[in-house]
Design a protein around this motif. Structure first.
Motif, PDB file in Angstrom:
ATOM      1  N   ARG A 245      -3.393  25.667  18.378  1.00 34.40           N
ATOM      2  CA  ARG A 245      -4.841  25.443  18.296  1.00 34.40           C
ATOM      3  C   ARG A 245      -5.593  26.660  17.758  1.00 34.40           C
ATOM      4  O   ARG A 245      -6.709  26.534  17.258  1.00 34.40           O
ATOM      5  CB  ARG A 245      -5.400  25.082  19.662  1.00 34.40           C
ATOM      6  CG  ARG A 245      -4.952  23.727  20.139  1.00 34.40           C
ATOM      7  CD  ARG A 245      -5.515  23.351  21.491  1.00 34.40           C
ATOM      8  NE  ARG A 245      -6.842  23.873  21.728  1.00 34.40           N
ATOM      9  CZ  ARG A 245      -7.373  24.066  22.918  1.00 34.40           C
ATOM     10  NH1 ARG A 245      -6.691  23.790  23.987  1.00 34.40           N
ATOM     11  NH2 ARG A 245      -8.583  24.542  23.051  1.00 34.40           N
ATOM     12  N   PHE A 246      -4.986  27.838  17.886  1.00 35.20           N
ATOM     13  CA  PHE A 246      -5.660  29.071  17.499  1.00 35.20           C
ATOM     14  C   PHE A 246      -4.769  29.902  16.580  1.00 35.20           C
ATOM     15  O   PHE A 246      -3.554  29.714  16.555  1.00 35.20           O
ATOM     16  CB  PHE A 246      -6.019  29.896  18.744  1.00 35.20           C
ATOM     17  CG  PHE A 246      -6.857  29.141  19.720  1.00 35.20           C
ATOM     18  CD1 PHE A 246      -8.210  28.969  19.508  1.00 35.20           C
ATOM     19  CD2 PHE A 246      -6.288  28.577  20.848  1.00 35.20           C
ATOM     20  CE1 PHE A 246      -8.987  28.253  20.406  1.00 35.20           C
ATOM     21  CE2 PHE A 246      -7.043  27.860  21.752  1.00 35.20           C
ATOM     22  CZ  PHE A 246      -8.408  27.691  21.528  1.00 35.20           C
ATOM     23  N   VAL A 247      -5.381  30.812  15.847  1.00 36.25           N
ATOM     24  CA  VAL A 247      -4.633  31.737  15.001  1.00 36.25           C
ATOM     25  C   VAL A 247      -5.168  33.145  15.197  1.00 36.25           C
ATOM     26  O   VAL A 247      -6.330  33.349  15.545  1.00 36.25           O
ATOM     27  CB  VAL A 247      -4.701  31.383  13.494  1.00 36.25           C
ATOM     28  CG1 VAL A 247      -3.977  30.103  13.192  1.00 36.25           C
ATOM     29  CG2 VAL A 247      -6.133  31.328  13.001  1.00 36.25           C
ATOM     30  N   ALA A 248      -4.275  34.095  14.969  1.00 39.83           N
ATOM     31  CA  ALA A 248      -4.658  35.505  14.915  1.00 39.83           C
ATOM     32  C   ALA A 248      -4.471  35.933  13.469  1.00 39.83           C
ATOM     33  O   ALA A 248      -3.374  35.807  12.918  1.00 39.83           O
ATOM     34  CB  ALA A 248      -3.780  36.336  15.839  1.00 39.83           C
ATOM     35  N   VAL A 249      -5.541  36.387  12.858  1.00 45.02           N
ATOM     36  CA  VAL A 249      -5.502  36.827  11.466  1.00 45.02           C
ATOM     37  C   VAL A 249      -5.683  38.338  11.468  1.00 45.02           C
ATOM     38  O   VAL A 249      -6.685  38.841  11.979  1.00 45.02           O
ATOM     39  CB  VAL A 249      -6.623  36.162  10.630  1.00 45.02           C
ATOM     40  CG1 VAL A 249      -6.557  36.616   9.182  1.00 45.02           C
ATOM     41  CG2 VAL A 249      -6.548  34.645  10.737  1.00 45.02           C
TER      42      VAL A 249
END
Length: 87
Positions: free
Chosen positions: A54-58
């Protein structure tokens, strides 16, 4: 304390942005960095999805030349929809 006192410019500077995995979030983060600092030649982008997807770390790594440049980038990223946290 200012960044000028902590860093020797120019230097490699990672910016980590956490947000929603929907709607091209990583591309939006990279575009925001390039808009805030068009003079940057090289920008490295790494993306990691959360366990549930559901989430990403960029993580965007730049060669920062001034504190003002970094502040402009943080300001631009902070206006993006879906941003949960910027480090």
């Amino acid at each position: 304390m200012s960044l000028d006192a902590l860093l020797d410019f120019p230097c490699e500077f990672p910016i980590k942005v956490f947000g929603s995995a929907e709607g091209g979030f990583a591309a939006s983060v990279e575009a925001a960095v390039r808009l805030a600092a068009p003079e940057l030649e090289a920008v490295t982008v790494a993306v990691r999805a959360s366990g549930g997807g559901r989430f990403v770390a960029v993580t965007v790594t730049i060669t920062a030349s001034t504190q003002a440049q970094i502040e402009a980038i943080y300001g631009r990223i902070g206006t993006l929809p879906g941003v949960l946290m910027v480090l």
